[in-house]
Design a protein around this motif. Structure first.
Motif, PDB file in Angstrom:
ATOM      1  N   PHE A 164      -4.401  45.271  21.045  1.00 57.43           N
ATOM      2  CA  PHE A 164      -5.266  44.257  20.449  1.00 57.43           C
ATOM      3  C   PHE A 164      -4.461  43.117  19.832  1.00 57.43           C
ATOM      4  N   CYS A 165      -3.163  43.303  19.677  1.00 60.62           N
ATOM      5  CA  CYS A 165      -2.327  42.363  18.942  1.00 60.62           C
ATOM      6  C   CYS A 165      -1.604  41.410  19.884  1.00 60.62           C
ATOM      7  N   PRO A 166      -1.192  40.246  19.371  1.00 61.83           N
ATOM      8  CA  PRO A 166      -0.343  39.373  20.170  1.00 61.83           C
ATOM      9  C   PRO A 166       1.023  40.016  20.365  1.00 61.83           C
ATOM     10  N   PRO A 167       1.891  39.430  21.207  1.00 60.19           N
ATOM     11  CA  PRO A 167       3.212  40.037  21.449  1.00 60.19           C
ATOM     12  C   PRO A 167       4.009  40.294  20.175  1.00 60.19           C
ATOM     13  N   GLU A 168       3.885  39.405  19.177  1.00 60.44           N
ATOM     14  CA  GLU A 168       4.526  39.599  17.876  1.00 60.44           C
ATOM     15  C   GLU A 168       3.454  39.574  16.802  1.00 60.44           C
ATOM     16  N   PHE A 169       3.447  40.558  15.917  1.00 60.02           N
ATOM     17  CA  PHE A 169       2.367  40.718  14.954  1.00 60.02           C
ATOM     18  C   PHE A 169       2.910  41.254  13.641  1.00 60.02           C
ATOM     19  N   THR A 170       2.132  41.070  12.589  1.00 64.57           N
ATOM     20  CA  THR A 170       2.483  41.638  11.294  1.00 64.57           C
ATOM     21  C   THR A 170       1.838  43.021  11.171  1.00 64.57           C
ATOM     22  N   LEU A 171       2.330  43.803  10.230  1.00 63.29           N
ATOM     23  CA  LEU A 171       1.714  45.108   9.994  1.00 63.29           C
ATOM     24  C   LEU A 171       0.301  44.942   9.440  1.00 63.29           C
ATOM     25  N   GLY A 172       0.064  43.835   8.732  1.00 67.14           N
ATOM     26  CA  GLY A 172      -1.284  43.551   8.263  1.00 67.14           C
ATOM     27  C   GLY A 172      -2.250  43.331   9.404  1.00 67.14           C
ATOM     28  N   GLU A 173      -1.782  42.639  10.456  1.00 69.71           N
ATOM     29  CA  GLU A 173      -2.634  42.418  11.624  1.00 69.71           C
ATOM     30  C   GLU A 173      -2.897  43.734  12.354  1.00 69.71           C
ATOM     31  N   GLY A 207      14.836  38.650  12.296  1.00 68.85           N
ATOM     32  CA  GLY A 207      14.805  37.299  11.741  1.00 68.85           C
ATOM     33  C   GLY A 207      13.477  36.587  11.820  1.00 68.85           C
ATOM     34  N   ALA A 208      12.423  37.254  12.306  1.00 68.81           N
ATOM     35  CA  ALA A 208      11.127  36.589  12.476  1.00 68.81           C
ATOM     36  C   ALA A 208      10.194  36.953  11.337  1.00 68.81           C
ATOM     37  N   ALA A 209       9.410  35.956  10.882  1.00 71.46           N
ATOM     38  CA  ALA A 209       8.431  36.183   9.824  1.00 71.46           C
ATOM     39  C   ALA A 209       7.300  35.187   9.995  1.00 71.46           C
ATOM     40  N   ARG A 210       6.171  35.472   9.352  1.00 68.70           N
ATOM     41  CA  ARG A 210       5.003  34.598   9.474  1.00 68.70           C
ATOM     42  C   ARG A 210       4.290  34.523   8.134  1.00 68.70           C
ATOM     43  N   LEU A 211       3.916  33.313   7.747  1.00 72.46           N
ATOM     44  CA  LEU A 211       3.082  33.142   6.564  1.00 72.46           C
ATOM     45  C   LEU A 211       1.694  33.663   6.884  1.00 72.46           C
ATOM     46  N   THR A 212       1.131  34.448   5.989  1.00 74.85           N
ATOM     47  CA  THR A 212      -0.163  35.067   6.258  1.00 74.85           C
ATOM     48  C   THR A 212      -1.303  34.449   5.466  1.00 74.85           C
ATOM     49  N   GLY A 213      -1.042  33.397   4.717  1.00 70.23           N
ATOM     50  CA  GLY A 213      -2.098  32.721   3.966  1.00 70.23           C
ATOM     51  C   GLY A 213      -2.167  33.135   2.518  1.00 70.23           C
ATOM     52  N   GLY A 214      -1.553  34.233   2.173  1.00 71.44           N
ATOM     53  CA  GLY A 214      -1.551  34.667   0.785  1.00 71.44           C
ATOM     54  C   GLY A 214      -0.295  34.202   0.076  1.00 71.44           C
ATOM     55  N   ARG A 215      -0.161  34.596  -1.156  1.00 72.80           N
ATOM     56  CA  ARG A 215       1.030  34.253  -1.914  1.00 72.80           C
ATOM     57  C   ARG A 215       2.151  35.228  -1.573  1.00 72.80           C
ATOM     58  N   GLY A 216       3.369  34.808  -1.888  1.00 69.92           N
ATOM     59  CA  GLY A 216       4.500  35.668  -1.631  1.00 69.92           C
ATOM     60  C   GLY A 216       5.267  35.244  -0.399  1.00 69.92           C
ATOM     61  N   LYS A 217       6.290  36.031  -0.066  1.00 67.57           N
ATOM     62  CA  LYS A 217       7.149  35.679   1.053  1.00 67.57           C
ATOM     63  C   LYS A 217       6.458  35.962   2.385  1.00 67.57           C
ATOM     64  N   PRO A 218       6.903  35.295   3.452  1.00 65.37           N
ATOM     65  CA  PRO A 218       6.302  35.528   4.768  1.00 65.37           C
ATOM     66  C   PRO A 218       6.431  36.989   5.191  1.00 65.37           C
ATOM     67  N   ALA A 219       5.462  37.442   5.981  1.00 65.05           N
ATOM     68  CA  ALA A 219       5.459  38.829   6.441  1.00 65.05           C
ATOM     69  C   ALA A 219       6.348  38.989   7.663  1.00 65.05           C
TER      70      ALA A 219
END
Length: 243
Positions: A164-173, A207-219
């Motif tokens: 269900f996820c894109p090729p690269e995803f966060t654990l939140g996704e 080295g990859a990370a993504r901003l998830t819309g919340g506060r704090g460092k990228p996921a």
């Protein structure tokens, strides 16, 4: 020895394929439906599918019908992992004649709306929230219910959720997939711990990370790992207890 076999002694019947294709959109589980452009059930919504040709395998027919009826790109359809669900063979499931259907299910990441191109017997295709997929043609409501049950169960012991996820995803996704399919909230730290402790489930993207819309460092970002089964299984919460 076939000399005593008389094929005319048996009533002929047709074989069809039906597909329950799921995705997660806007935090809800969706299924791909087509609107029938001819009888029977003209104007009703149905799962994509159609008749298997005489010299065609069922899975080949499933991919052909999916491309014809939804307008999804051939490359997308060819890359889908189709899993055979079961065979539906009730004598009166199709008003035209005796029809046996081989049903498949598939999971895809979120993608644009499909566009039926007039192929087959579909005049429209769209993603529909599973909870709104009512009054389907033939016995497709039964097939859809069976497919959803199968997907929910397989999330427990397979790596199916990454489909269900894109090729690269966060654990939140990834967690959102489980919550959407199971219909329950999960404890974030516990979910993260279980996923990362399961060999081969996911792999970190260096080295990859993504901003998830919340506060704090990228996921941090992950990709699907090489495993196909979860050991131990990631069991869904019992009623009233989110894990």
């Amino acid at each position: 020895m076939t000399t005593a076999y008389d094929p005319h002694a048996f009533e002929p019947f047709a074989v069809t394929v039906d597909l329950a294709v799921f995705t997660v959109r806007g935090g809800a589980l969706h299924v791909l439906l087509i609107r029938r452009g001819q009888e029977p059930y003209e104007g009703a919504w149905a799962l994509p599918g159609g008749f298997v040709l005489p010299r065609e395998a069922a899975e080949t027919a499933a991919r052909r019908e999916l491309a014809e009826e939804t307008g999804l790109p051939e490359a997308v359809v060819a890359a889908l992992h189709l899993e055979q669900l079961r065979t539906y063979s009730e004598p009166d499931r199709d008003p035209r004649m005796r029809v046996v259907s081989v049903a498949f299910t598939a999971l895809v990441p979120d993608m644009p709306e499909p566009a039926a191109d007039g192929g087959g017997d579909a005049d429209r295709a769209r993603w529909v929230p599973v909870g709104e997929a009512a009054d389907l043609a033939f016995d497709h409501a039964v097939i859809l219910a069976d497919a959803r049950s199968r997907v929910g169960a397989k999330l427990e012991y397979s790596c199916l959720a990454t489909g269900f996820c894109p090729p690269e995803f966060t654990l939140g996704e990834l967690q959102s997939v489980y919550e959407t399919v199971w219909g329950t909230a999960l404890d974030r730290p516990n979910f993260r711990r279980k996923v990362l402790a399961t060999p081969g489930f996911v792999e970190a993207v260096p080295g990859a990370a993504r901003l998830t819309g919340g506060r704090g460092k990228p996921a941090a970002l992950y990709r699907a790992g090489p495993a196909t089964a979860l050991h131990p299984p990631l069991l869904r919460p019992t009623e009233g207890h989110a894990k």
